[in-house]
Scaffold this motif. Structure first.
Motif, PDB file in Angstrom:
ATOM      1  N   VAL A 291      24.846   1.779  -5.772  1.00  0.00           N
ATOM      2  CA  VAL A 291      25.045   2.917  -4.862  1.00  0.00           C
ATOM      3  C   VAL A 291      26.210   2.641  -3.918  1.00  0.00           C
ATOM      4  O   VAL A 291      26.471   1.492  -3.578  1.00  0.00           O
ATOM      5  CB  VAL A 291      23.748   3.152  -4.042  1.00  0.00           C
ATOM      6  N   ALA A 292      26.890   3.700  -3.477  1.00  0.00           N
ATOM      7  CA  ALA A 292      27.894   3.574  -2.409  1.00  0.00           C
ATOM      8  C   ALA A 292      27.771   4.762  -1.461  1.00  0.00           C
ATOM      9  O   ALA A 292      27.159   5.777  -1.800  1.00  0.00           O
ATOM     10  CB  ALA A 292      29.303   3.497  -2.986  1.00  0.00           C
ATOM     11  N   LYS A 293      28.364   4.628  -0.299  1.00  0.00           N
ATOM     12  CA  LYS A 293      28.403   5.749   0.643  1.00  0.00           C
ATOM     13  C   LYS A 293      29.271   6.851   0.044  1.00  0.00           C
ATOM     14  O   LYS A 293      30.335   6.572  -0.517  1.00  0.00           O
ATOM     15  CB  LYS A 293      28.948   5.283   1.992  1.00  0.00           C
ATOM     16  N   ALA A 294      28.817   8.091   0.168  1.00  0.00           N
ATOM     17  CA  ALA A 294      29.511   9.223  -0.460  1.00  0.00           C
ATOM     18  C   ALA A 294      30.847   9.477   0.234  1.00  0.00           C
ATOM     19  O   ALA A 294      30.993   9.215   1.428  1.00  0.00           O
ATOM     20  CB  ALA A 294      28.637  10.468  -0.383  1.00  0.00           C
ATOM     21  N   PRO A 295      31.832  10.008  -0.513  1.00  0.00           N
ATOM     22  CA  PRO A 295      33.114  10.352   0.110  1.00  0.00           C
ATOM     23  C   PRO A 295      32.890  11.359   1.246  1.00  0.00           C
ATOM     24  O   PRO A 295      32.226  12.373   1.045  1.00  0.00           O
ATOM     25  CB  PRO A 295      33.911  10.987  -1.036  1.00  0.00           C
ATOM     26  N   ARG A 296      33.445  11.078   2.403  1.00  0.00           N
ATOM     27  CA  ARG A 296      33.237  11.947   3.573  1.00  0.00           C
ATOM     28  C   ARG A 296      33.881  13.319   3.388  1.00  0.00           C
ATOM     29  O   ARG A 296      33.420  14.316   3.932  1.00  0.00           O
ATOM     30  CB  ARG A 296      33.831  11.297   4.836  1.00  0.00           C
ATOM     31  N   SER A 297      34.967  13.353   2.597  1.00  0.00           N
ATOM     32  CA  SER A 297      35.738  14.591   2.469  1.00  0.00           C
ATOM     33  C   SER A 297      35.153  15.564   1.441  1.00  0.00           C
ATOM     34  O   SER A 297      35.669  16.666   1.281  1.00  0.00           O
ATOM     35  CB  SER A 297      37.182  14.254   2.083  1.00  0.00           C
ATOM     36  N   LEU A 298      34.091  15.163   0.747  1.00  0.00           N
ATOM     37  CA  LEU A 298      33.530  16.019  -0.311  1.00  0.00           C
ATOM     38  C   LEU A 298      32.192  16.610   0.095  1.00  0.00           C
ATOM     39  O   LEU A 298      31.392  15.963   0.771  1.00  0.00           O
ATOM     40  CB  LEU A 298      33.326  15.219  -1.599  1.00  0.00           C
ATOM     41  N   SER A 299      31.933  17.829  -0.387  1.00  0.00           N
ATOM     42  CA  SER A 299      30.593  18.421  -0.271  1.00  0.00           C
ATOM     43  C   SER A 299      29.623  17.615  -1.121  1.00  0.00           C
ATOM     44  O   SER A 299      30.033  16.818  -1.975  1.00  0.00           O
ATOM     45  CB  SER A 299      30.628  19.863  -0.787  1.00  0.00           C
ATOM     46  N   ASP A 300      28.322  17.827  -0.920  1.00  0.00           N
ATOM     47  CA  ASP A 300      27.315  17.157  -1.747  1.00  0.00           C
ATOM     48  C   ASP A 300      27.536  17.461  -3.230  1.00  0.00           C
ATOM     49  O   ASP A 300      27.438  16.562  -4.077  1.00  0.00           O
ATOM     50  CB  ASP A 300      25.899  17.601  -1.335  1.00  0.00           C
TER      51      ASP A 300
END
Length: 335
Positions: free
Chosen positions: A111-120
Motif C-alpha cells: 500500500v502507499a498514500k494516494a496521490p493528493r492531486s487525484l480524486s478517489d
C-alpha cells in the motif's frame, strides 16, 4: 464472553458466476494489515478471468476487486508509516478478499498514500496497472530508474491503449526510453500519442515492417500467442521480452534462441502470493507513482466513471472490460 462481529456489504461472485449483494463479517486485521474503508474501485481483466473460474461447487461468495482507494480505519501491530484517517491506494492480494466491499483488509507493505492531486476514482484506476508496468519495466526488462541509462534504447509496447500499456508508455517515457506502441483504432492511436508514445503502429499489420530497426525491449500487454512470431522478428539479439497474458497453446520458444532473447512473465500478485521478502517493493513503486502523478509527470488513465458499486453497475463495468475495446480504465465509487 461475547464477540461482536461487524458486518459489511460486499458484491461477490456466487457459484452461478453471477454478482450478488451480501453481508459478510469484516475480516480480521493481522499484524501487517490495514483496515480500509473503500471509497473507489477499478475493474481489471483479472476480475473477468477470476469470475469465469468460479466453480459450481463453490460455497459462499468470492469477493473480487484488485484496485482501490480508501481511508485507513485501523492498523495491525507491526504497521509503520501509516496513520488512521490517511488516504491510501493499492491493488491488494489475489489470495485475499477483494475491494468490491465496504471495507477491506490489505497488507500495508502493498500500500502507499494516494496521490493528493487525484480524486478517489482517478487514484483507484492506477495501482494494478501501475505496479504491473513498473515490475515489467524495472524488474523484468531491466530499464534503469535513471533516465540517462535508457537514452537511445527502444521499447515496443504491444497493446498500448489498455490499462497496463497506458501506464507503461508514461513510465517508460519518464525513464528516458524511446517508445513505440501498438493500437489499431484511430481513438486508441490518439490516446497512445497523448500519453507520450514516440511512434504508434498498427498491430493488425506485421509489426517489423513498421519499425525502423529491431527494439531492445518488448512489453506484450496483449494476446501472447498472437504476437509471438512478430515479437521474434522485432527483438534485437540479447533483447528482453515481458508478457502478461497466459498462452492458450504450448509456445515454441526456440524462435528466440538464436538471438539469445530473455523471455519473462509478469504477474502483479506474485510478490504477495508467495510472501516474497521484498513485498514492500510494491509500496515503493506506488509511492514513486504517486509522486510522479502529483508532480504532473504521469497522468491518471481513468477514462470511464461507472457510478456507485451495485450489481448492475459492476456487471456493466465487467462487460466493458471484457469487450477488449477499453481505452484506459473504468472506476466506480464505493458503497
Amino acid at each position: 464472553e461475547i464477540t461482536y462481529f461487524h458486518y459489511m456489504r460486499v458484491l461477490g461472485i456466487n457459484s452461478r458466476q453471477t454478482l450478488e449483494l451480501a453481508e459478510l463479517p469484516e475480516p480480521a486485521v493481522n499484524d501487517w494489515d490495514l483496515l480500509v474503508r473503500v471509497k473507489a474501485v477499478a475493474v481489471n481483466p483479472v476480475d473477468i478471468k477470476l469470475k469465469a473460474s468460479v466453480k459450481a461447487e463453490q460455497t459462499g461468495l468470492k469477493v473480487l476487486g484488485f484496485d482501490a482507494c480508501g481511508e485507513v480505519l485501523a492498523m495491525g501491530a507491526r504497521v509503520e508509516g501509516f496513520a488512521v484517517g490517511e488516504r491510501v491506494f493499492y491493488a491488494g492480494d489475489v489470495t485475499r478478499t477483494g475491494s468490491f466491499a465496504e471495507r477491506q483488509v490489505v497488507d500495508s507493505r502493498l500500500v502507499a498514500k494516494a496521490p493528493r492531486s487525484l480524486s478517489d476514482l482517478a487514484a483507484a484506476a492506477m495501482p494494478l496497472v501501475g505496479l504491473t508496468a513498473s515490475e515489467a519495466l524495472y524488474d523484468h526488462l531491466g530499464l534503469s530508474l535513471d533516465a540517462s541509462g535508457n537514452r537511445g534504447k527502444h521499447l515496443l509496447i504491444v497493446g498500448g491503449a489498455g490499462g497496463v500499456g497506458s501506464m507503461a508508455i508514461q513510465l517508460a517515457k519518464q525513464a528516458g526510453a524511446w517508445v513505440s506502441a501498438t493500437a489499431s483504432r484511430p481513438d486508441s492511436q490518439d490516446w497512445c500519442r497523448q500519453l507520450g508514445a514516440d511512434q504508434v503502429i498498427d498491430h493488425r499489420q506485421p509489426l517489423r515492417a513498421q519499425l525502423q530497426q529491431e527494439v531492445d525491449w518488448i512489453l506484450c500487454a496483449a494476446d501472447t500467442d498472437a504476437y509471438l512470431d512478430g515479437m521474434a522478428e522485432c527483438i534485437r539479439p540479447f533483447g528482453r521480452i515481458c508478457a502478461l497474458v497466459s498462452h492458450r497453446q504450448p509456445l515454441d520458444m526456440n524462435r528466440f534462441k538464436n538471438k539469445s532473447v530473455g523471455f519473462h512473465w509478469e504477474f502483479m500478485f506474485t510478490r504477495a502470493m508467495f510472501k516474497m521478502p521484498d513485498q514492500s517493493q510494491q509500496s515503493v513503486y506506488l509511492q514513486r507513482l504517486a509522486q510522479a502523478v502529483d508532480g504532473g509527470v504521469v497522468h491518471s488513465i481513468l477514462t470511464q466513471e461507472g457510478g456507485q458499486l451495485a450489481v448492475e453497475t459492476l456487471q456493466t463495468a465487467f462487460e466493458r472490460v471484457a469487450s477488449g475495446r477499453m481505452i484506459g480504465k473504468i472506476a466506480l465509487t464505493g458503497f
